[in-house]
Design a protein around this motif. Structure first.
Motif, PDB file in Angstrom:
ATOM      1  N   THR A   3     -13.929   1.844 -12.901  1.00  0.00           N
ATOM      2  CA  THR A   3     -14.770   2.889 -12.774  1.00  0.00           C
ATOM      3  C   THR A   3     -15.340   3.092 -11.475  1.00  0.00           C
ATOM      4  OG1 THR A   3     -16.597   1.900 -14.019  1.00  0.00           O
ATOM      5  CG2 THR A   3     -15.111   3.405 -15.264  1.00  0.00           C
ATOM      6  N   GLU A   4     -15.562   2.247 -10.565  1.00  0.00           N
ATOM      7  CA  GLU A   4     -16.073   2.203  -9.398  1.00  0.00           C
ATOM      8  C   GLU A   4     -15.058   2.261  -8.240  1.00  0.00           C
ATOM      9  OE1 GLU A   4     -18.920  -1.014  -8.774  1.00  0.00           O
ATOM     10  OE2 GLU A   4     -20.215  -0.240 -10.309  1.00  0.00           O
ATOM     11  N   GLY A   5     -13.911   2.493  -8.680  1.00  0.00           N
ATOM     12  CA  GLY A   5     -12.728   2.708  -7.640  1.00  0.00           C
ATOM     13  C   GLY A   5     -12.234   1.288  -6.962  1.00  0.00           C
ATOM     14  N   ASN A   6     -12.541   0.336  -7.713  1.00  0.00           N
ATOM     15  CA  ASN A   6     -11.851  -1.040  -7.140  1.00  0.00           C
ATOM     16  C   ASN A   6     -10.556  -1.092  -7.790  1.00  0.00           C
ATOM     17  OD1 ASN A   6     -14.302  -2.149  -5.910  1.00  0.00           O
ATOM     18  ND2 ASN A   6     -15.122  -2.247  -7.873  1.00  0.00           N
ATOM     19  N   LEU A   7      -9.379  -1.492  -7.073  1.00  0.00           N
ATOM     20  CA  LEU A   7      -8.125  -1.632  -7.463  1.00  0.00           C
ATOM     21  C   LEU A   7      -7.721  -2.952  -7.841  1.00  0.00           C
ATOM     22  CD1 LEU A   7      -5.473   0.240  -7.758  1.00  0.00           C
ATOM     23  CD2 LEU A   7      -4.769  -0.790  -5.643  1.00  0.00           C
ATOM     24  N   TRP A   8      -7.235  -3.187  -9.099  1.00  0.00           N
ATOM     25  CA  TRP A   8      -6.725  -4.338  -9.594  1.00  0.00           C
ATOM     26  C   TRP A   8      -5.328  -4.354  -9.604  1.00  0.00           C
ATOM     27  CZ3 TRP A   8     -10.693  -7.888 -11.570  1.00  0.00           C
ATOM     28  CH2 TRP A   8     -11.960  -7.190 -11.155  1.00  0.00           C
ATOM     29  N   SER A   9      -4.828  -5.527  -8.813  1.00  0.00           N
ATOM     30  CA  SER A   9      -3.329  -5.388  -8.751  1.00  0.00           C
ATOM     31  C   SER A   9      -2.679  -6.948  -9.340  1.00  0.00           C
ATOM     32  CB  SER A   9      -2.951  -5.467  -7.056  1.00  0.00           C
ATOM     33  OG  SER A   9      -1.439  -5.630  -6.749  1.00  0.00           O
ATOM     34  N   SER A  10      -1.353  -6.807  -9.838  1.00  0.00           N
ATOM     35  CA  SER A  10      -0.853  -8.018 -10.030  1.00  0.00           C
ATOM     36  C   SER A  10      -0.230  -8.710  -8.632  1.00  0.00           C
ATOM     37  CB  SER A  10       0.375  -7.707 -10.884  1.00  0.00           C
ATOM     38  OG  SER A  10       1.138  -6.767 -10.086  1.00  0.00           O
TER      39      SER A  10
END
Length: 297
Positions: A232-239
């Protein structure tokens, strides 16, 4: 041994020292496409080579949701909460209606069959955005080997069913995710099979249904970015090859969640969308975070 790597002190507030990575199930061949159904209290995900969509229910375990699944890969939910799936086998994007019937969203472009739709997201205006690399037709492992008739494009399908190419300059577009306010679209390029293409995440401004390139957002190492999601804060979580990487909105690496298998995809879920479910090669994992996923519903 810690299951975290902190590269930015702020990441220390995202993870919980007493909340480890847990293996929830294993014994699969290549798992992908997790999607959380909070109203049903379960997670759906694909075991692509075994042609199944599986269901994980906390406290109960694994069951089969759909078999055959037409070698489904990525999944999401639409604004009404219906399952939307990318099917390698039938080279199409579908929606599962509430009565269980299947509606085809897209299976061709300009009279030619799609390659093998890989991942899909739904925007708040009801449009569908999906990637179409060639992985599902490159062999018989994740679908059916077939001739490639279209480039590996990114498509948008409007609510009225009109399909349009929105990006043509990817080698093999893969995972994609909107920022929380939908002003940005992130897309991973994992490159063509059997080629040494650059692999990275690119970002685009979204303006009236059109995309404007902002360039390369981040390059994952080790491994490649496949599935991606925003909090929700715009951080991107990636494999990644060593687990899950958390990337700040400005593109710098904040930290890693280390996973013992190569990660393919991920999604937020659980009671407050604060748990990260992770598909990684042969297993399903989860970790509780001090973050909340931005997905809707």
């Amino acid at each position: 041994m810690s299951c975290f790597e902190i590269h930015d002190p702020a990441f220390g507030r995202f993870v919980l020292g007493n909340a480890p990575v847990k293996q929830l199930a294993t014994g699969f061949d290549w798992v992908e496409g997790p999607v959380w159904f909070g109203d049903a209290g379960c997670l759906l995900f694909s075991d692509i080579p075994n042609d199944k969509i599986l269901r994980y229910t906390p406290g109960i375990g694994i069951s089969t949701y759909r078999a055959p699944s037409h070698y489904s890969n990525g999944h999401t939910r639409d604004l009404q909460g219906r399952l939307v799936s990318c099917e390698h086998g039938l080279r199409r994007v579908t929606r599962t209606e509430l009565d269980g019937s299947i509606t085809v969203i897209a299976d061709s472009y300009q009279g030619k069959p799609l390659n093998s739709p890989n991942d899909v997201v739904v925007k708040s205006d009801g449009s569908f955005w999906f990637t179409d690399p060639h992985y599902g037709i490159g062999s018989n492992y994740e679908g059916f080997a077939a001739e490639q008739e279209l480039p590996c494009n990114v498509y948008r399908v409007d609510p009225d069913g009109t399909i349009e190419v929105v990006l043509t300059d990817f080698n093999c577009p893969n995972g994609l995710a909107f920022s929380p306010d939908e002003s940005l679209l992130y897309i991973a390029d994992t490159g063509r099979m059997y080629h040494d293409d650059p692999a990275h995440i690119r970002s685009f401004s979204v303006e009236a249904g059109r995309l404007k390139s902002r360039g390369i957002f981040h390059t994952i190492a080790p491994g490649k970015a496949d599935g991606i999601r925003c909090d929700t804060e715009g951080n991107l979580w990636s494999s990644a090859g060593d687990g899950v990487h958390c990337i700040a909105p400005d593109g710098h690496l904040m930290g890693k969640i280390l996973v013992p298998e190569k990660v393919s995809n991920l999604c937020f879920g659980g009671r407050a969308k604060h748990q990260l479910y992770i598909t990684a090669t042969t297993s399903l994992y989860a970790i509780t975070l001090n973050r909340v996923g931005a997905q809707k519903p």
